[in-house]
Design a protein around this motif. Structure first.
Motif, PDB file in Angstrom:
ATOM      1  N   GLY A 275      45.213  44.513  36.280  1.00 32.71           N
ATOM      2  CA  GLY A 275      44.007  44.109  37.110  1.00 32.71           C
ATOM      3  C   GLY A 275      44.390  42.811  37.909  1.00 32.71           C
ATOM      4  N   LYS A 276      45.089  41.797  37.112  1.00 29.70           N
ATOM      5  CA  LYS A 276      45.539  40.501  37.939  1.00 29.70           C
ATOM      6  C   LYS A 276      46.311  40.879  38.765  1.00 29.70           C
ATOM      7  CE  LYS A 276      44.914  37.775  33.712  1.00 29.70           C
ATOM      8  NZ  LYS A 276      45.524  36.800  32.622  1.00 29.70           N
ATOM      9  N   ALA A 277      47.477  41.617  38.786  1.00 24.87           N
ATOM     10  CA  ALA A 277      48.494  41.876  39.770  1.00 24.87           C
ATOM     11  C   ALA A 277      47.637  42.772  40.746  1.00 24.87           C
ATOM     12  CB  ALA A 277      49.572  42.878  39.210  1.00 24.87           C
ATOM     13  N   LYS A 278      46.680  43.675  40.432  1.00 29.87           N
ATOM     14  CA  LYS A 278      46.098  44.289  41.784  1.00 29.87           C
ATOM     15  C   LYS A 278      45.247  43.348  42.552  1.00 29.87           C
ATOM     16  CE  LYS A 278      45.686  47.950  42.738  1.00 29.87           C
ATOM     17  NZ  LYS A 278      46.107  49.036  43.611  1.00 29.87           N
ATOM     18  N   TYR A 279      44.569  42.325  41.673  1.00 29.28           N
ATOM     19  CA  TYR A 279      43.936  41.181  42.430  1.00 29.28           C
ATOM     20  C   TYR A 279      44.792  40.457  43.343  1.00 29.28           C
ATOM     21  CZ  TYR A 279      41.647  36.916  43.104  1.00 29.28           C
ATOM     22  OH  TYR A 279      41.207  35.708  43.790  1.00 29.28           O
ATOM     23  N   MET A 280      45.812  40.216  42.822  1.00 30.10           N
ATOM     24  CA  MET A 280      46.645  38.916  43.441  1.00 30.10           C
ATOM     25  C   MET A 280      47.452  40.013  45.121  1.00 30.10           C
ATOM     26  SD  MET A 280      46.517  36.175  42.165  1.00 30.10           S
ATOM     27  CE  MET A 280      47.703  35.391  42.905  1.00 30.10           C
TER      28      MET A 280
END
Length: 150
Positions: free
Chosen positions: A108-113
């Motif tokens: 989720g963090k990677a997708k958001y970034m």
């Protein structure tokens, strides 16, 4: 003669005398712009905004998100479903807890970034299309409209 019913060209469309309809049309247009820019990420603007708020709040309840985003809980819950199914958001509340505690997973963090780049492009597009002065006026007017229900 061009009327508001003439759909032959976007330039031929006329604004309604109804402020509500005009705001809804503008909202649809802006949502379409952001969704278009975010499409390569696989997210829509509602999903991106949820990821953004969960990321900034840290562990957050649905109530925290509703307050921060100024949206109703049912809208948030509906939009969270897809993010949980894809594994971008996880509920870390203790078993049996009545309140959900949401965090972004590593994916989720990677997708958001990654989607942040597309969001920045949408922001830049609107800023260039409207100009700094008009965008500032629009932002102030939208804040005034939102406060009408406060």
């Amino acid at each position: 003669m061009t009327t508001s019913r003439d759909h032959s060209s976007p330039k031929s469309r006329v604004s309604s005398v109804c402020s509500c309809i005009n705001l809804r049309r503008a909202s649809t247009a802006v949502t379409g712009i952001y969704d278009g820019y975010l499409a390569p990420s696989g997210l829509n603007i509602s999903q991106f905004s949820l990821l953004k708020h969960i990321n900034s709040l840290g562990p957050a309840s649905v109530s925290d998100l509703a307050i921060e985003m100024r949206l109703d809980r049912t809208t948030i819950v509906r939009n969270l479903k897809a993010l949980e199914q894809t594994g971008y958001v996880e509920d870390i509340s203790p078993e049996g807890s009545r309140n959900r505690l949401l965090i972004l997973t590593e994916s989720g963090k990677a997708k958001y970034m990654a989607a942040g780049r597309e969001w920045d492009q949408a922001q830049s597009f609107l800023q260039e299309a409207l100009g700094d002065e008009d965008l500032e006026v629009l932002t102030k007017l939208l804040s005034k409209v939102e406060k009408l229900m406060s």
